[in-house]
Design a protein around this motif. Structure first.
Motif, short mmCIF file in Angstrom:
data_model
loop_
_atom_site.label_atom_id
_atom_site.label_comp_id
_atom_site.label_asym_id
_atom_site.label_seq_id
_atom_site.Cartn_x
_atom_site.Cartn_y
_atom_site.Cartn_z
N ARG A 44 47.08 22.00 -21.45
CA ARG A 44 46.83 22.77 -20.23
C ARG A 44 45.36 22.70 -19.87
N HIS A 45 45.09 22.37 -18.63
CA HIS A 45 43.73 22.44 -18.10
C HIS A 45 43.62 23.79 -17.40
N VAL A 46 42.84 24.68 -18.00
CA VAL A 46 42.77 26.07 -17.57
C VAL A 46 41.74 26.26 -16.46
N ALA A 47 40.65 25.51 -16.52
CA ALA A 47 39.58 25.63 -15.53
C ALA A 47 38.89 24.27 -15.42
N PRO A 48 38.23 24.00 -14.29
CA PRO A 48 37.59 22.69 -14.12
C PRO A 48 36.31 22.56 -14.95
N THR A 49 35.99 21.32 -15.27
CA THR A 49 34.72 20.96 -15.89
C THR A 49 33.94 20.15 -14.87
N PHE A 50 32.64 20.42 -14.78
CA PHE A 50 31.79 19.75 -13.80
C PHE A 50 30.72 18.92 -14.50
N HIS A 51 30.15 17.96 -13.78
CA HIS A 51 29.04 17.17 -14.32
C HIS A 51 27.94 18.12 -14.77
N GLY A 52 27.41 17.89 -15.95
CA GLY A 52 26.36 18.74 -16.50
C GLY A 52 26.87 19.85 -17.40
N ASP A 53 28.18 20.11 -17.39
CA ASP A 53 28.74 21.12 -18.31
C ASP A 53 28.71 20.57 -19.73
N THR A 54 28.55 21.46 -20.69
CA THR A 54 28.62 21.09 -22.10
C THR A 54 29.90 21.66 -22.67
N LEU A 55 30.67 20.80 -23.32
CA LEU A 55 31.95 21.21 -23.91
C LEU A 55 31.80 21.49 -25.39
N TYR A 56 32.46 22.55 -25.84
CA TYR A 56 32.57 22.91 -27.24
C TYR A 56 34.04 23.09 -27.55
N HIS B 299 30.76 12.97 -1.71
CA HIS B 299 30.90 13.46 -0.33
C HIS B 299 32.29 14.07 -0.12
N TYR B 300 33.32 13.33 -0.54
CA TYR B 300 34.69 13.82 -0.42
C TYR B 300 34.85 15.16 -1.13
N THR C 131 37.12 19.72 -0.75
CA THR C 131 37.83 20.38 -1.85
C THR C 131 37.33 21.81 -2.03
N GLN C 132 38.11 22.61 -2.70
CA GLN C 132 37.74 23.99 -2.98
C GLN C 132 36.57 24.10 -3.94
N PHE C 133 36.30 23.03 -4.69
CA PHE C 133 35.25 23.07 -5.70
C PHE C 133 33.87 22.78 -5.12
N GLY C 134 33.81 22.02 -4.05
CA GLY C 134 32.54 21.69 -3.42
C GLY C 134 31.72 20.67 -4.18
N LYS C 135 32.30 20.07 -5.20
CA LYS C 135 31.62 19.04 -5.99
C LYS C 135 32.64 18.31 -6.84
N ASN C 136 32.21 17.21 -7.46
CA ASN C 136 33.12 16.43 -8.30
C ASN C 136 33.60 17.26 -9.50
N VAL C 137 34.86 17.04 -9.85
CA VAL C 137 35.47 17.64 -11.03
C VAL C 137 35.65 16.52 -12.06
N VAL C 138 35.31 16.80 -13.31
CA VAL C 138 35.49 15.81 -14.38
C VAL C 138 36.98 15.59 -14.59
N VAL C 139 37.38 14.33 -14.70
CA VAL C 139 38.79 13.99 -14.89
C VAL C 139 39.31 14.64 -16.18
N GLY C 140 40.48 15.28 -16.05
CA GLY C 140 41.03 16.06 -17.16
C GLY C 140 41.28 15.27 -18.43
#
Length: 195
Positions: free
Chosen positions: A112-124, A68-69, A74-83
């Motif tokens: 450096r964290h260049v861009a946010p990662t969100f729930h459901g993203d797949t990292l490579y 909810h917060y 926030t500018q993202f409109g959803k949770n951001v994965v902790v860096g």
């Protein structure tokens, strides 16, 4: 028991068995400046993963934990994965290609964290060898300077970090048991099925 450990795998549609080498880390001699190692497989980040990591590390920022917060304020409109979790995934992905035989991780030079990662993203991830040099105090090891980049399923770079890793030379590995030092040999058990 020389050489790299091998796995046997049946060839699809055939009775033949194909052998391939198993890579887990590299000796100093195996690193080439300019080489890039693409880490496989990727990792899809779930809400559970992110929340568990936040709770385990006591990072209770609502951007990561409070939907909810994050959605309302926030500018993202959803949770951001902790860096730190994003970094940890990428560091872990690199172990089979980079630091699986490491003597020590010496330094994280930059992160450096260049861009946010969100729930459901797949990292490579992939790691490039920037430089390497032999130890000046011990002749059985060297230092490798690498840069790892992490990106999501769309190819968008989300994290970049550089580090220095102390890795063994082949003579160090040979003196300690080769590719898999300390690995025990299975002993047959009279009660084991098939014996």
């Amino acid at each position: 028991m020389g050489g790299r450990p091998r796995w046997a795998c049946p060839r699809a549609g055939s009775s033949e068995v194909e052998e391939y080498a198993v890579q887990f880390g590299r000796s100093y001699e195996e690193f080439e400046v300019g080489a890039t190692y693409q880490h496989w497989p990727g990792k899809t980040v779930t809400e559970f993963d992110d929340h568990m990591f936040c709770l385990l590390t006591m990072n209770h920022h609502p951007l990561h934990l409070d939907e909810h917060y994050a959605g309302e304020t926030t500018q993202f409109g959803k949770n951001v994965v902790v860096g730190n979790y994003v970094y940890s995934i990428l560091l872990g992905m690199s172990v089979p290609d980079v630091s699986g035989k490491a003597i020590a991780n010496l330094e994280i030079e930059s992160l450096r964290h260049v861009a946010p990662t969100f729930h459901g993203d797949t990292l490579y991830g992939e790691t490039k060898v920037l430089d390497k040099w032999e130890s000046t105090s011990k002749d059985d090891r060297g230092v490798v300077h690498v840069e790892t980049i992490g990106y999501n399923q769309d190819g968008k770079v989300v994290c970049i970090f550089r580090r220095k890793v102390m890795v063994p030379k082949q003579n160090y590995l040979d003196a300690r048991g080769g590719e898999q030092p300390g690995r025990p040999v299975p002993q047959p058990d009279r009660n084991w099925p098939g014996e």
